[in-house]
Design an enzyme around this catalytic site. Structure first.
Site, short mmCIF file in Angstrom:
data_model
loop_
_atom_site.label_atom_id
_atom_site.label_comp_id
_atom_site.label_asym_id
_atom_site.label_seq_id
_atom_site.Cartn_x
_atom_site.Cartn_y
_atom_site.Cartn_z
N HIS A 308 0.95 -1.26 0.06
CA HIS A 308 0.15 0.07 -0.10
C HIS A 308 0.88 1.17 -0.20
O HIS A 308 1.91 1.16 0.76
CB HIS A 308 -0.79 0.05 1.14
CG HIS A 308 -1.99 0.94 1.11
ND1 HIS A 308 -1.94 2.42 1.29
CD2 HIS A 308 -3.39 0.51 0.73
CE1 HIS A 308 -3.14 2.92 0.88
NE2 HIS A 308 -3.92 1.78 0.51
N ASP A 365 -8.03 -4.74 -0.71
CA ASP A 365 -8.56 -5.29 -1.82
C ASP A 365 -8.32 -7.01 -2.16
O ASP A 365 -8.89 -7.50 -2.55
CB ASP A 365 -7.82 -4.59 -3.05
CG ASP A 365 -8.31 -3.19 -3.18
OD1 ASP A 365 -9.52 -2.92 -3.06
OD2 ASP A 365 -7.32 -2.34 -3.23
#
Ligand code: CMC
Length: 426
Positions: A308, A365
């Site tokens: 991320h 996700d």
């Protein structure tokens, strides 16, 4: 008390400039450069706004190093574990969590307003089969402005609340209709006896005379996904909503712009890529090959759902979803090769030095893709689910912008590198 400043020296001529430093309640301070051009004759350059705070906000706080996310001061794990999506939406919009009575009223409002004008069915009819639901949804939200034009020019708190309720309540219906029409399926109207999240799943999965019964764990899983997506500070789609809002365009136009920005694969499309990649890997015996490719410097292959830009210790949203993914798989008895492939990748990545040393943990996700797949949501709807969750955040940000004393139209400048003063040829 003396003001905090930063002194900037222009080494070309020795000129110095005092720039005010502003402190937030928590997080990095900012250097106020709003008079920079006036004082220095120069712009600042920050492609992608990686060092730029574009607004003051009281809504969401992220500390990427600590893996912390808060809405209105409440930690995301508390909201995800103890509260519902409607609690969270109410919190974002009203700055406080609702009492039991306020939540009940809000929930009734959502049910009452979940229907869309029958005339909008002509709009859905006009799209060809297989039209992408995100395109239909974006057009549908924009089209709301042609049916509910009392909200094109609003400026009181009551009008904001009415607009917010209307959009949040209608988005799941528009979203489900977008999918049903694009696949030639009969539309299922909202059932006002059902709660917000259950209603959406019901409209997605039912058929006339075959109304699906949903398990509480399925509703909880999707509700948590909505909660975890409800806001994320000044990301690309929220910035789009604020930019459009800064021109005094109506909220339907601003939210429609947010949906368009979210559609991009670098934003709302990542969980779809997770499932596509797992399907491409296909079987457990091929996992090692793809892990090796992910670690190979000369290979552009990346493990989708890992790493991320902001969260560098862990993604707190992923932590909340991991437990739900486990419960869902167990309770529904899901036993697919895809889940096994995902489990093996997760185990390797969590223990492999390549991933550990680069802080490449499973992100939101990774788990949301797996959960949505288990809920029999088609991949093409994954970004649409993100929209349903993010809508209260976009509206809260739009309202915060409108309530400021002065609204500056978003108007960045540029570093011009083109040609100049060309002589026309006659
Ligand atoms: N698989 C393998 N290696 C990776 C991955 C990955 N998914 N992500 C980063 N790396 C490596 C990268 O090769 C680099 O290695 P080295 O230092 O040896 O050159 C190092 O880790 C740092 O990578 P980076 O690109 O500088 O990291 P970043 O913070 O700029 O990128 C990211 C963040 C999310 C774009 C990236 O991790 C990625 O592409 N992940 C896969 C896509 C994905 O899951 N996206 C969804 C993110 S969550 C979205 C949301 O918040 O809504």
């Amino acid at each position: 008390m003396s003001k905090k400043t930063m002194t900037l020296t222009d080494n070309r001529n020795g000129n110095t400039y005092e720039l005010p430093i502003l402190d937030g309640t928590v997080g990095p301070s900012v250097v106020d450069i709003s008079t920079f051009y006036k004082e220095t004759g120069m712009f600042t350059f920050d492609r992608g706004y990686t060092s730029t705070a574009s607004c003051r906000s009281e809504i969401t706080y992220i500390d990427g190093d600590k893996g912390q996310l808060m809405y209105r001061g409440y930690d995301i794990s508390y909201l995800a574990n103890e509260k519902t999506f409607l609690d969270t939406a109410y919190l974002l919009l009203n700055k406080e969590l609702p009492t039991a009575e306020e939540l009940e009223n809000f929930s009734e409002e959502m049910k009452k307003r979940s229907f869309i004008h029958e005339g909008m069915k002509k709009l859905f009819d006009s799209f060809p089969d297989r039209a992408h639901p995100m395109a239909i949804l974006s057009a549908g939200v924009s089209a709301l402005s042609t049916f509910y034009f009392d909200h094109l020019d609003i400026d009181t708190p009551q009008e904001y609340t009415e607009m917010a309720n209307r959009i949040i309540a209608k988005i799941p219906t528009l979203a489900a209709f977008s999918y049903r029409y694009s696949n030639g399926l009969p539309i299922i109207y909202p059932d006002i006896k059902k709660g917000f999240t259950e209603n959406f799943l019901y409209m997605m999965r039912s058929y006339p005379h075959n109304y699906v019964d949903l398990r509480p764990i399925e509703i909880k899983a999707l509700d948590t996904i909505f909660t975890l997506h409800a806001d994320h500070e000044q990301n690309a789609s929220t910035t789009s909503v604020r930019n459009v809002g800064s021109t005094h365009a109506h909220p339907y136009a601003a939210i429609s712009a947010g949906i368009s920005a979210l559609w991009g694969r670098a934003h709302g499309g990542a969980n779809e890529s997770v499932i596509r990649q797992l399907e491409m890997i296909g079987t457990v015996d091929r996992v090692d090959e793809f892990i090796a490719r992910a670690k190979d410097k000369d290979d552009s292959f990346r493990l989708m759902g890992f790493g991320h830009r902001v969260y560098k210790s862990f993604d707190p949203r992923a932590k909340a979803l991991k437990a739900i993914r486990n419960d869902l798989v167990e309770e529904l008895g899901i036993n697919s090769e895809l889940i096994e492939v995902a489990n093996k990748i997760e185990q390797i990545a969590l223990n492999d030095d390549y991933f550990i040393s680069r802080n490449l943990y499973p992100n939101i996700d990774f788990y949301s893709g797996l959960i949505l797949q288990s809920l029999i949501i088609p991949k093409v709807m994954f970004a649409v689910i993100f929209v349903i969750g993010r809508t209260p955040g976009w509206i809260a940000q739009w309202i915060e912008l409108q309530e400021q004393d002065v609204i500056k139209i978003a108007r960045p400048r540029q570093l011009y590198v083109g040609t100049q003063d060309r002589t026309p040829e006659y």
